[in-house]
Each structure stands twice: as structure tokens, then as C-alpha cells.
Design a protein around this motif. Sequence first.
Motif, short mmCIF file in Angstrom:
data_model
loop_
_atom_site.label_atom_id
_atom_site.label_comp_id
_atom_site.label_asym_id
_atom_site.label_seq_id
_atom_site.Cartn_x
_atom_site.Cartn_y
_atom_site.Cartn_z
N ASP A 290 0.73 -1.22 -0.21
CA ASP A 290 -0.09 -0.04 0.09
C ASP A 290 0.88 1.39 0.08
OD1 ASP A 290 -2.16 -1.58 -0.04
OD2 ASP A 290 -2.57 -1.31 2.18
N ASP A 291 1.93 1.33 0.62
CA ASP A 291 2.73 2.45 0.81
C ASP A 291 4.17 2.38 0.40
OD1 ASP A 291 3.63 1.15 2.90
OD2 ASP A 291 3.24 2.68 4.42
N THR A 292 4.79 1.11 -0.34
CA THR A 292 6.05 1.02 -0.52
C THR A 292 6.03 0.21 -1.89
OG1 THR A 292 6.59 0.85 1.94
CG2 THR A 292 8.31 -0.20 0.42
N VAL A 293 7.14 0.61 -2.76
CA VAL A 293 7.15 0.02 -3.93
C VAL A 293 8.89 0.29 -4.24
CG1 VAL A 293 7.24 0.32 -6.59
CG2 VAL A 293 5.15 0.21 -5.24
N LEU A 294 9.25 -0.94 -4.64
CA LEU A 294 10.66 -1.03 -5.23
C LEU A 294 10.66 -1.51 -6.59
CD1 LEU A 294 13.80 -1.20 -5.04
CD2 LEU A 294 13.53 -3.81 -4.44
N HIS A 295 11.30 -0.46 -7.68
CA HIS A 295 11.40 -0.45 -8.92
C HIS A 295 12.70 -0.85 -9.66
CE1 HIS A 295 10.31 0.92 -13.10
NE2 HIS A 295 11.45 1.12 -13.24
N LEU A 296 12.59 -1.88 -10.37
CA LEU A 296 13.68 -2.44 -11.06
C LEU A 296 13.29 -2.58 -12.63
CD1 LEU A 296 14.93 -5.50 -8.99
CD2 LEU A 296 15.67 -2.99 -8.82
N GLY A 297 14.25 -1.93 -13.48
CA GLY A 297 13.82 -1.88 -14.98
C GLY A 297 15.02 -2.02 -15.78
N ALA A 298 14.84 -2.46 -17.08
CA ALA A 298 16.01 -2.70 -18.01
C ALA A 298 15.41 -2.25 -19.31
CB ALA A 298 16.73 -3.85 -18.01
N TRP A 299 16.17 -1.74 -20.28
CA TRP A 299 15.66 -1.62 -21.64
C TRP A 299 17.05 -1.48 -22.40
CZ3 TRP A 299 17.81 3.00 -23.31
CH2 TRP A 299 18.29 3.84 -22.27
N GLY A 300 16.52 -1.69 -23.86
CA GLY A 300 17.65 -1.40 -24.78
C GLY A 300 17.17 -1.40 -26.32
#
Length: 487
Positions: A290-300
Motif C-alpha cells: 500500500d505505501d512501498t514500492v521497489l522498482h527495477l527496470g532494464a531496456w535496450g
Amino acid sequence: MRTGCALAALVFATPALAQTATPADLADLVRAQAAEIAALKARLDKLEAGTTLAAAQPAPAPIVVAQGNGQPPIIITPPYAPQLVPPGPAERNVARVQEATDNLAGLTTEWGAGLPVFHSADGEFTYKPRGRIITDVSATRGSRYRGRNLTTTGMRALRFGLEGGVGTHFFYQFESDFSENEVDVVTAFMGWRNTIGAMDYDVRIGHLFNDRSFEGSTGSDSTPFLERTVVATAIIPQRAFYGLGVMPRLFWKSGHASLTLTGDRIDGNQAVSDSRTVLGRAHWNPIKNDDTVLHLGAWGFDESLSSAARTLTRSTVIGGRFNGALRVATGPILGGTGTTGYGVEIGGYRGPVWVMGEAGRRNARLDNGRPDFVTHAWSVSGGWFVTGDLPPYNPRLGSFGQPKVLKSIFEGGPGAIELTARYERLDHDGIATAGDGWAGTIGLNWYLNSFIRTQFNVIQWNTDGRTGDYLGKDDGQTVSARVSVTF
């Protein structure tokens, strides 16, 4: 009406039944009447409250779809977070479209962010006008070059368009921009959406906005600063933010992935083959509550340039968009054959505080055996909503969206107030004329409600120019402000 008739029949039948019925029969009858009355009251409360799918309503709970044959049910998460304005027709998933149809209750409009979504009486057709007005002013001082100490104004965006859908699966969106006193088609696509098991997907065909990097995937009306990071603006295909092609996207509970195949932007040149760009991105939220998010991302991406697009000269914004003299320039670069770029994202939020870091690299390939022209960029940014609002993070797309402000000023509240800060750096290798630069920014964002906001940025910038009129090291300050309305 059928419910009311049934209730009336039960009421009038009660005296007759009471003469012959057992106590158990009467108890069953009372329970049935109570259930009918509760259903009527719930419907009446809903109609009196004007419930549609307005932005002021909380986000719906996950939707459970029974599969039958002993199979476990499918749980579909709504495609937005509670702190976001609900999406328009072109960004909904199948469950959200079905929910909208089921909750029409005889109404033909729903109000979200400023403009209504129109529904046909049977819910088959959906339509929403779209608009975006973004006005900037900036002043630069402190440069040792008089030509850089400018005060300017400009329209960052002046857009009008529409979006809609037919039935549950088909959708479309179209927007034109008039900010340079010219008509520029930006977003223009058709799409199809459906589900695969516990996931949903869509496929878009048309003129498409890149899904590339965190801020590169965030619309100009939702970026936390007046300009995107140098990762988003420099580690980019030569055709920039848009291309004409196809983009399938897959969504699951904790992330998404997309793959894009495009040619050039919309143009009138059919005398030579288009450039070809393949671009992919994925993000994952290993922590999401509800109040916490961890974001991981990669692109190319990988881009093969057409014979009409061999010039790779770039000038990247470093201290404000509307000072054309304030850029990190590469000088003339001719003979490009293609580009390859990639990057990573890591960040998230806890309560009203968010942090995001991005880094990327772009290799531009040159003809005649020359070494690649390489661009490096990275940034770290963050923000704090002092009014306690959650950051407008969209867990479906892994980007920022429009916030659903807790206490709008139009309802007597303070709106949402956000303090921001960012450091970014841009470097080039392989070309002697290419410059470098960095910038530090502090900012203040005031969201009056969910679709009106003002922004204020103070930028300390530093450039090392190796071509053009502004050679050598230079630094200064740029103060910028913005007022924007997004419908």
C-alpha cells in the motif's frame, strides 16, 4: 423495477402466508425481505452519490474471475494505483473495461481528470477528448557568454486529441501538437487487448511513444522536473521519442514487458527505405504494497539507419529546454549507419518519499571503419510530498502518471506539494568535438488538483564545449517555471 415489484409482492403476500406458514417459513421470508431492502438501499446510495468511475473514488479491489472445471480463479489487478487518476479508455485492461460497463447504472458519462468519458447506452462505445496545455518561462544568468544569458518563454506542449474503444477489446488514441505553431502528429494508434491466463496484454499499431527508460516512458505532463533526465534525452534512437510501427505489451501483477518494432516518425518521404528500430523494456516490482514500492527496470534498442538519416549530430538539453544556446553539443557527425543503446533503472518510494536512479549508454556506429561514437548518461533524482500524498507511480507501466490529489484546493485543501532534487551527467567519447556536462536541480511542484499543477526549478549547470560558439568550461544558473493543465 423488477426488484421493487418482487419486494411489493412479498410485502402484500406476508399476511396470507402468515396464516399457514411455519415459524421457519416466516423467518426465511423476513431474511429475503431484508436482503431485498439492503440491495435497494445500496443501489439508491450509489445513484445518490453519483458513482461512476470518477477520480475521487478509491481504486477497485482485484477482480476475481472464476475459470470452472476445478481450476483456480484468475486474479486481475486493476491497472493503476490508488494515488493515480484512473486511466482513459486506451490504457485500461480488459477487466477495467468490463468493470466500467457493469457499473454504468444507466449513466452515460464518467468524470475523471477534467473531461468526461462518454459511453453509449449499452456500454459498447467509449470516447474521451484529450488535451494538454504546458506553458514555460525560464531565465539564465551567470554564463561567461552573453549569448547564453537569456530570458525566454515557450509552449512545452499544446495538444488536442481523443481516445476511445469499441467493445471490450478494441481501442484507439490520436493526438496532435501545436506548440511550435505547426501541426505535429504525436500519438496515433489502434490496439487490441485481452488476457492470457493470469496476465493481460495489448498490441498497438500506429505512431507510438517509446517505452524506454523511466522518465523516457513518462509523459511530458507527468515528469517531476520541467525537462526529462539526460538518460531519457540522450540515450535515444536517432528518430527520437516516436516511431511508426507495432508494440505488443504484456502485464502481470508485479511488472510489464514491451517490444517495439518501428520505422521512422510520420513523414512524407517514401523515396528511400525507413530506418528500422527494435526496442524492448521490462520492469519489475519485487516489493509492492500500500505505501512501498521497489522498482527495477532494464531496456535496450538497436537501430539501423536509412540512407536519408546518416547525420548523428546532437544537442542535448542541460539547463532548460527554452534556451537554445544552452546545450551539450556534439558538433557535426556524418556517416552514421546505426545506433545501439541500453540502460537500467532502480528506485521506488516509501510513503511520500521517492528516489529513482537511471544510467544508460549509446553506441553510434560510423562508416569507413571509424570507431563508435559513445554517449554515457546517468542521473539520480528524488522527491518528497510534504502534504503526505503518495508519489504518482504507475505500477502497470513502471513510470509516473497523473496523481489523484488527496485534498484539492478546489475542495478547500492545500493541493499536493512536492519538493524535488536531481543530479545528472552526460559524457561523450569517440568524437573530438563532442562536449560534456552536468546539472543539479532543486524543484517545487504544486498540484492544485489532479490535472492542474505549477512547477518551479532552479538549475546549476556546467558545460565543457568543444565546438560552436561556446567553447571551454562554462557554468551558470537557470530558473524555470511552468503551469500545466492535462485533461
